[in-house]
Design a protein around this motif. Structure first.
Motif, short mmCIF file in Angstrom:
data_model
loop_
_atom_site.label_atom_id
_atom_site.label_comp_id
_atom_site.label_asym_id
_atom_site.label_seq_id
_atom_site.Cartn_x
_atom_site.Cartn_y
_atom_site.Cartn_z
N GLN A 18 35.26 38.53 49.73
CA GLN A 18 34.15 38.07 48.84
C GLN A 18 34.77 36.72 48.15
O GLN A 18 35.58 36.64 47.62
CB GLN A 18 33.60 39.10 47.84
CG GLN A 18 33.11 40.31 48.60
CD GLN A 18 31.86 40.33 49.32
OE1 GLN A 18 30.97 39.40 49.04
NE2 GLN A 18 31.90 41.10 50.26
N LEU A 19 33.69 35.74 48.52
CA LEU A 19 34.13 34.31 47.92
C LEU A 19 33.00 34.23 46.87
O LEU A 19 31.83 34.77 47.11
CB LEU A 19 33.76 33.31 49.01
CG LEU A 19 34.72 33.06 50.19
CD1 LEU A 19 34.45 32.07 51.20
CD2 LEU A 19 36.07 32.69 49.57
N ASP A 20 33.53 33.81 45.79
CA ASP A 20 32.82 33.53 44.62
C ASP A 20 32.35 31.95 44.59
O ASP A 20 33.27 31.08 44.01
CB ASP A 20 33.45 33.93 43.37
CG ASP A 20 32.34 33.69 42.06
OD1 ASP A 20 31.33 33.17 42.21
OD2 ASP A 20 33.04 34.13 40.99
N SER A 21 31.34 31.57 45.11
CA SER A 21 31.15 30.05 45.39
C SER A 21 30.83 29.41 44.12
O SER A 21 31.20 28.32 43.52
CB SER A 21 29.59 29.91 46.12
OG SER A 21 28.67 30.60 45.23
N GLN A 22 30.56 30.30 42.74
CA GLN A 22 30.40 29.56 41.33
C GLN A 22 31.59 29.24 40.79
O GLN A 22 31.92 28.07 40.46
CB GLN A 22 29.63 30.56 40.52
CG GLN A 22 29.37 29.73 39.19
CD GLN A 22 28.22 28.56 39.22
OE1 GLN A 22 27.49 28.64 40.14
NE2 GLN A 22 28.66 27.67 38.63
N LYS A 23 32.78 30.12 41.15
CA LYS A 23 34.06 29.92 40.68
C LYS A 23 34.68 28.74 41.63
O LYS A 23 35.20 27.89 40.85
CB LYS A 23 34.77 30.90 41.18
CG LYS A 23 36.25 31.15 40.39
CD LYS A 23 36.85 32.62 40.54
CE LYS A 23 38.40 32.26 39.83
NZ LYS A 23 38.74 33.85 40.25
#
Length: 90
Positions: free
Chosen positions: A75-80
Protein backbone atom coordinates in the motif's frame (compact mmCIF):
# COMPACT_ATOMS: atom_id res chain seq x y z
CA UNK A 1 96.09 30.64 -24.18
CA UNK A 2 95.45 27.37 -25.91
CA UNK A 3 92.45 25.20 -25.06
CA UNK A 4 92.44 21.57 -26.05
CA UNK A 5 90.16 18.65 -25.19
CA UNK A 6 92.64 16.93 -22.88
CA UNK A 7 92.58 19.62 -20.22
CA UNK A 8 88.80 19.26 -19.78
CA UNK A 9 88.61 15.56 -18.89
CA UNK A 10 89.76 15.82 -15.23
CA UNK A 11 86.94 18.30 -14.57
CA UNK A 12 84.41 15.90 -16.07
CA UNK A 13 85.56 13.05 -13.86
CA UNK A 14 85.25 15.24 -10.75
CA UNK A 15 81.65 16.07 -11.67
CA UNK A 16 80.89 12.39 -12.30
CA UNK A 17 82.35 11.44 -8.90
CA UNK A 18 80.28 14.12 -7.19
CA UNK A 19 77.13 12.85 -8.90
CA UNK A 20 77.82 9.29 -7.74
CA UNK A 21 78.26 10.54 -4.19
CA UNK A 22 74.91 12.36 -4.40
CA UNK A 23 73.13 9.25 -5.67
CA UNK A 24 74.61 7.11 -2.90
CA UNK A 25 73.54 9.65 -0.26
CA UNK A 26 70.00 9.61 -1.62
CA UNK A 27 69.94 5.82 -1.39
CA UNK A 28 71.02 5.95 2.25
CA UNK A 29 68.36 8.50 3.11
CA UNK A 30 65.59 6.55 1.40
CA UNK A 31 66.52 3.37 3.27
CA UNK A 32 66.06 5.19 6.58
CA UNK A 33 62.76 6.89 5.69
CA UNK A 34 59.75 5.54 7.56
CA UNK A 35 56.03 6.18 7.52
CA UNK A 36 54.03 6.14 10.74
CA UNK A 37 50.24 6.13 10.72
CA UNK A 38 48.51 7.59 13.77
CA UNK A 39 46.01 5.66 15.84
CA UNK A 40 43.21 7.75 14.35
CA UNK A 41 44.43 6.95 10.84
CA UNK A 42 44.49 3.24 11.61
CA UNK A 43 40.99 3.44 13.11
CA UNK A 44 39.77 5.31 10.04
CA UNK A 45 41.17 2.63 7.73
CA UNK A 46 39.53 -0.13 9.79
CA UNK A 47 36.15 1.61 9.77
CA UNK A 48 36.43 2.36 6.07
CA UNK A 49 37.07 -1.31 5.34
CA UNK A 50 34.04 -2.35 7.43
CA UNK A 51 31.81 0.16 5.62
CA UNK A 52 32.95 -1.26 2.28
CA UNK A 53 31.89 -4.73 3.47
CA UNK A 54 28.32 -3.59 4.22
CA UNK A 55 26.05 -4.19 1.23
CA UNK A 56 24.56 -1.03 -0.25
CA UNK A 57 21.20 -2.76 -0.76
CA UNK A 58 19.15 -4.12 2.13
CA UNK A 59 18.29 -7.48 0.59
CA UNK A 60 15.79 -8.39 3.34
CA UNK A 61 13.83 -5.15 2.81
CA UNK A 62 13.81 -5.60 -0.96
CA UNK A 63 12.57 -9.18 -0.61
CA UNK A 64 9.84 -8.15 1.85
CA UNK A 65 8.59 -5.41 -0.48
CA UNK A 66 8.72 -7.76 -3.47
CA UNK A 67 6.63 -10.29 -1.57
CA UNK A 68 4.07 -7.62 -0.63
CA UNK A 69 3.83 -6.47 -4.26
CA UNK A 70 3.37 -10.03 -5.53
CA UNK A 71 0.60 -10.68 -2.98
CA UNK A 72 -1.07 -7.35 -3.74
CA UNK A 73 -0.59 -6.21 -0.14
CA UNK A 74 1.74 -3.28 -0.84
CA UNK A 75 0.00 0.00 0.00
CA UNK A 76 1.25 3.45 -0.94
CA UNK A 77 0.40 6.42 1.28
CA UNK A 78 0.09 9.22 -1.27
CA UNK A 79 -0.29 11.88 1.43
CA UNK A 80 2.97 10.80 3.09
CA UNK A 81 4.79 10.81 -0.27
CA UNK A 82 3.44 14.28 -1.10
CA UNK A 83 4.45 15.68 2.27
CA UNK A 84 7.95 14.24 1.91
CA UNK A 85 8.37 15.69 -1.59
CA UNK A 86 7.24 19.14 -0.49
CA UNK A 87 9.21 19.24 2.76
CA UNK A 88 12.60 20.92 2.98
CA UNK A 89 14.09 17.71 4.44
CA UNK A 90 14.03 16.10 1.01
Amino acid sequence: MKIDGTSMSPVGSVHATNRLDQVEKKRLVSEVDKVAVSDKGQLFQTLLQKVKEIPSVNEERVQALSDQIEKGEFQLDSQKITNKLLSSDF
